[in-house]
Design an enzyme around this catalytic site. Structure first.
Site, PDB file in Angstrom:
ATOM      1  CB  CYS A   1      43.591  41.039  32.656  1.00 25.94           C
ATOM      2  SG  CYS A   1      44.201  42.911  33.029  1.00 25.94           S
ATOM      3  CB  THR A   2      44.890  39.723  37.189  1.00 26.85           C
ATOM      4  OG1 THR A   2      44.811  38.605  36.947  1.00 26.85           O
ATOM      5  CG2 THR A   2      44.419  39.959  39.164  1.00 26.85           C
TER       6      THR A   2
END
Length: 330
Positions: A181-182
């Site tokens: 994810c980010t």
């Protein structure tokens, strides 16, 4: 020259007194010229802040002065302009909303894999690589070959896992799953959730996409496209340099330079993603908001509205002209 330090941070830790932390933390950030969004919940802290280097480091030191957050980690990048319009400290039930009770990322999260080792893991054909971000984030960039769950919010992810674990699903019969994810926070919960569902070999990218783009050279990268971020930069590329995307203020979706050439793109009012979704009254409100933004821009100022009381509705008050999507910033 980049002059604003951007720090993304999160930590899962029991903060039963999180409501009492809000006021002093907000005051401390504002006193040091720091802006951004921090989320506080009983399960921890999450957010992204920006400001002068000394101010950001002062806020990080303030947080780490609490023994429960002494080992708080963060990721740094730089911006040429202040990427946030105001400072917000919000109280939440979860610092990243999955909606599944009793998930324990502190003890149940999957195995961390550093950026230097990530390529070797995702190149393994026996590993299912899953992008746990929302669909609009995935649409502008992801790792080559990664599975896109096509979720519109993180709370949809458990249902996707249950569906894809059935015969014929991408997770069916798979023992090794790698997630990213980010900034890493959604992977903490998603890998913990998978382990509760019987998956034993679960991995996630330590530090998230941001740490990978910071540390892995473009010529060695498996990343394709740009990475959506929850601030006014909108997207970043290798080296965490600002990307090419803008933001539609009507639907809060990233817009490319090609999107801006569309007949459906009207700055602040509509884009190819949301054209036809809003009624005339709402479009008129968007147009008036953009007019105010343009007037402020002409005076060399930012149109940012006013700071609201914690319980106020920012949308109803019309104060959050340029807020980023209300989603997990890490």
């Amino acid at each position: 020259m980049s002059k604003f330090l951007v720090a993304a941070l999160y930590k899962f830790v029991r903060l039963e007194d999180h409501a009492a932390l809000r006021g002093p933390l907000l005051d401390y950030c504002e006193a040091h010229g720091v802006k951004g969004t921090l989320l506080l919940a009983a399960e921890g802290i999450n957010g992204t802040i920006a400001g002068p280097q000394a101010g950001v480091h002062a806020v990080l030191a303030h947080l780490r002065a609490d023994p429960r957050m002494a080992d708080l980690s963060h990721k740094e990048s730089w911006a040429g302009e202040m990427p946030f319009y105001r400072m917000k400290v919000k109280l939440k039930r979860e610092i990243v909303t999955m909606g599944v009770p009793d998930i324990q990322p502190q003890s149940m999260a999957g195995t961390y894999v550093g950026p230097a080792d990530w390529n070797r893991l995702v190149d393994d054909p026996q590993v299912v690589v899953v992008d746990v971000r929302n669909d609009y984030e995935v649409s502008i960039g992801s790792f080559a070959g990664a599975v896109n769950p096509h979720t519109s919010s993180f709370s949809e992810f458990p249902d996707w896992v249950r569906t894809q674990s059935q015969p014929g699903g991408v997770l069916s019969g798979k023992s090794r799953v790698a997630m990213f994810c980010t900034g890493g926070i959604r992977c903490e919960k998603s890998t913990a959730y998978l382990r509760t569902q019987g998956f034993d070999e679960v991995y996630h990218l330590e530090g998230g996409i941001l740490k990978y783009l910071e540390n892995v050279a473009a010529e060695d990268s498996r990343w394709q496209g740009e990475c959506f971020v929850f601030d006014e930069r909108v997207s970043v590329v290798h080296g965490l340099e600002r990307g090419s995307y803008g933001l539609c203020r009507a639907c809060r979706q990233p817009v490319s330079e090609q999107d801006k050439l569309s007949e459906f793109y009207v700055e602040g009012v509509s884009c190819p993603h949301c054209h036809g979704r809003h009624d005339d009254a709402r479009k008129q409100r968007f147009a008036e908001r953009q007019r105010q933004v343009d007037l402020a821009r002409g005076r060399g100022r930012r149109h940012v509205g006013v700071r609201l009381a914690p319980a106020a509705d920012a949308t109803a008050a019309g104060a959050t002209v340029a807020d980023m999507p209300e989603a997990e910033p890490s």
